[in-house]
Design an enzyme around this catalytic site. Structure first.
Site, mmCIF file in Angstrom:
data_model
loop_
_atom_site.group_PDB
_atom_site.id
_atom_site.type_symbol
_atom_site.label_atom_id
_atom_site.label_comp_id
_atom_site.label_asym_id
_atom_site.label_seq_id
_atom_site.Cartn_x
_atom_site.Cartn_y
_atom_site.Cartn_z
ATOM 1 N N GLU A 50 0.974 -1.047 -0.136
ATOM 2 C CA GLU A 50 -0.008 -0.028 0.029
ATOM 3 C C GLU A 50 0.924 1.341 -0.076
ATOM 4 O O GLU A 50 1.925 1.258 0.695
ATOM 5 C CB GLU A 50 -0.906 -0.116 1.292
ATOM 6 C CG GLU A 50 -1.677 1.286 1.404
ATOM 7 C CD GLU A 50 -2.731 1.090 2.534
ATOM 8 O OE1 GLU A 50 -3.538 1.863 2.823
ATOM 9 O OE2 GLU A 50 -2.302 0.544 3.542
ATOM 10 N N LYS A 90 -8.762 3.899 -3.225
ATOM 11 C CA LYS A 90 -9.614 3.401 -1.974
ATOM 12 C C LYS A 90 -10.703 4.179 -1.620
ATOM 13 O O LYS A 90 -10.884 5.372 -1.462
ATOM 14 C CB LYS A 90 -8.458 3.494 -0.609
ATOM 15 C CG LYS A 90 -8.807 2.761 0.515
ATOM 16 C CD LYS A 90 -7.882 2.786 1.744
ATOM 17 C CE LYS A 90 -7.883 1.922 2.575
ATOM 18 N NZ LYS A 90 -7.034 1.995 3.504
ATOM 19 N N CYS A 125 -5.835 -2.524 1.890
ATOM 20 C CA CYS A 125 -5.725 -2.579 3.488
ATOM 21 C C CYS A 125 -7.153 -2.745 3.981
ATOM 22 O O CYS A 125 -7.629 -3.895 3.671
ATOM 23 C CB CYS A 125 -5.207 -1.297 3.996
ATOM 24 S SG CYS A 125 -4.854 -1.365 5.634
#
Length: 348
Positions: free
Chosen positions: A47, A132, A166
Site C-alpha cells: 500500500e 481506496k 488494506c
C-alpha cells in the site's frame, strides 16, 4: 474447454525509500526485474509504496503534521505521470504484471491526494486504477475518498484479478462486488504497521493477525487465491519519524508489523509467510484449484438468494468538474475593419 492458468506470483515484502518517489521507483524497477528473472508472472507491491505510507498521522496531533504532509504531496505521483510511465515500461520490458500502491496526486489540486493501486499489464498498459473507497482512521487526515471506477475485476492471462487496499478487505460489500465479477486472484496491499494504541496497552492492533483473518476470510468466501503484500519499516522511515520525538519512534518500532503471504482458496498459506526483514515471497498458483471449493459454497452462484439480496454499485468516476463540449464562441473577422462612424462635432 475452459482453461485454468498456472503461474508464479511474487509478493514484495519491501520498504519504500520514504518520501522519495524517484528512488522508490528505482527500487521497484529493480525488484520487477528480479521477480521476472525468478519466473514470476506478477509482482505485488504494498500500500502507498510510492512514495511511502504516511505513518506520522498516527503518531502525533494533526497540527504537527503539516511539513510531512507537504513532503508527501510533493512526492505523490500522477496517473499517468513520469513515475508511473517508468513502472509501466519496466513491466513491458520484463514481461511481468505489476500491482503497485501509490499516493496519487492530481493537477486539479495541490492538496488532494488519493490512496490508489494500479494494475499494470505485462505489455505495460494500465489495466486497472483503483482509489481506496474510504481512508481508514487516521488516513482521513491524508487522503480523499475514492470511487468505484476501479472496483472491478480484470481478465488477464493469469486469471481474473481484483484488488483492494488494506482496510477495504474488511468491507464485505466491496469484497462481494469483486466476487460477483468472477474474481479468481485477489491482491491485498498493506502498510508496514498500524498503530492504534500505545504498544504497551491492552487492545493494541496486531496487523499480522488482522491480515491473516481478513485475507483468509476473503480467500475462503470467494474461493480465490489471495496475494498479500505488506510494507516494511526501514531506516528512511525511522529517520523521518525521529523529528517527532522519542515517543513516536518507540511506538513505531514496538507496534506489531505486517506480513506478506499468498493464501489458497482453503485460506491456508501457499508456501511461506514473510515478516520482519525485506524480501520477495514467491508462490506457485493453480487457478484450477478454485473449482472444487465452489461445490461447497458458491456465494455468487447457487449458494445465494438473489431474489432476496441485491447489491448495486455506482462505478461512475468522481471528478471535480464535468465539462460538456461545445462549439465555443465565434468571432467572425474577414480581414477588414469597418471604419468608425463619424462623431458629431464637439464630442469625444
Amino acid at each position: 474447454m475452459r482453461a485454468y492458468p498456472k503461474f508464479r506470483a511474487c509478493a514484495a515484502h519491501v520498504s519504500a525509500v520514504f518520501l522519495d518517489a524517484e528512488r522508490t521507483v528505482d527500487k521497484a524497477v529493480s525488484l520487477i526485474g528480479e521477480a521476472a528473472r525468478a519466473g514470476a508472472a506478477i509482482i505485488a507491491f504494498p500500500e502507498s509504496f510510492v512514495p511511502g505510507f504516511p505513518i506520522w498521522a498516527a503518531l502525533q496531533a494533526p497540527i504537527r503534521g503539516h511539513d510531512l504532509f507537504r513532503a508527501l504531496a510533493a512526492q505523490s505521483v500522477e496517473v499517468p505521470g513520469p513515475e508511473v510511465r517508468r513502472l509501466c515500461e519496466a513491466a513491458r520490458r520484463h514481461g511481468i504484471m505489476v500491482s503497485v500502491g501509490i499516493s496519487e496526486a492530481t493537477t486539479a489540486s495541490v492538496g488532494c491526494l488519493w490512496n490508489s493501486n494500479l494494475l499494470i499489464g505485462a505489455d505495460g498498459a494500465i489495466l486497472n486504477h483503483h482509489r481506496k473507497l474510504v481512508p481508514t482512521f487516521f488516513e482521513k487526515l491524508i487522503w480523499a475518498n475514492g470511487d468505484a471506477a476501479g472496483l472491478t475485476v480484470t481478465d488477464t492471462p493469469i486469471g481474473r484479478i481484483g484488488m483492494l487496499i488494506c482496510g477495504e478487505n474488511t468491507n464485505p460489500l466491496a469484497r462481494y462486488a469483486l466476487m460477483a465479477q468472477g474474481e479468481q486472484v485477489h491482491i491485498s496491499s498493506y502498510p508496514p504497521t498500524w498503530p492504534t494504541r500505545d504498544p504497551g496497552e491492552a487492545g493494541r492492533y496486531d496487523l499480522t493477525a488482522a491480515i491473516r483473518v481478513r485475507a483468509g476470510a476473503h480467500a475462503f468466501e470467494a474461493k480465490v487465491f489471495n496475494i498479500v503484500s505488506s510494507a516494511v519499516v526501514d531506516a528512511t522511515m525511522e529517520a523521518a519519524i525521529e523529528r517527532l520525538g522519542a515517543d513516536a519512534v518507540r511506538i513505531l518500532k514496538d507496534t506489531p508489523q505486517g506480513a506478506s503471504m499468498v493464501l489458497g482458496p482453503d485460506a491456508e498459506p501457499v508456501g511461506d509467510v514473510m515478516t520482519g526483514d525485506e524480501g520477495l515471497l514467491y508462490a506457485d498458483i493453480d487457478v484450477g484449484l478454485t473449482v472444487e471449493p465452489k461445490q461447497f459454497h458458491d456465494v455468487v452462484g447457487y449458494y445465494n438468494r438473489f431474489d432476496i439480496f441485491r447489491l448495486e454499485v455506482d462505478a461512475a468516476p468522481r471528478e471535480p468538474i464535468a465539462i460538456t463540449a461545445g462549439e465555443g464562441r465565434s468571432y467572425p473577422y474577414d480581414g477588414e475593419l469597418e471604419p468608425d462612424p463619424p462623431r458629431p462635432h464637439g464630442t469625444a
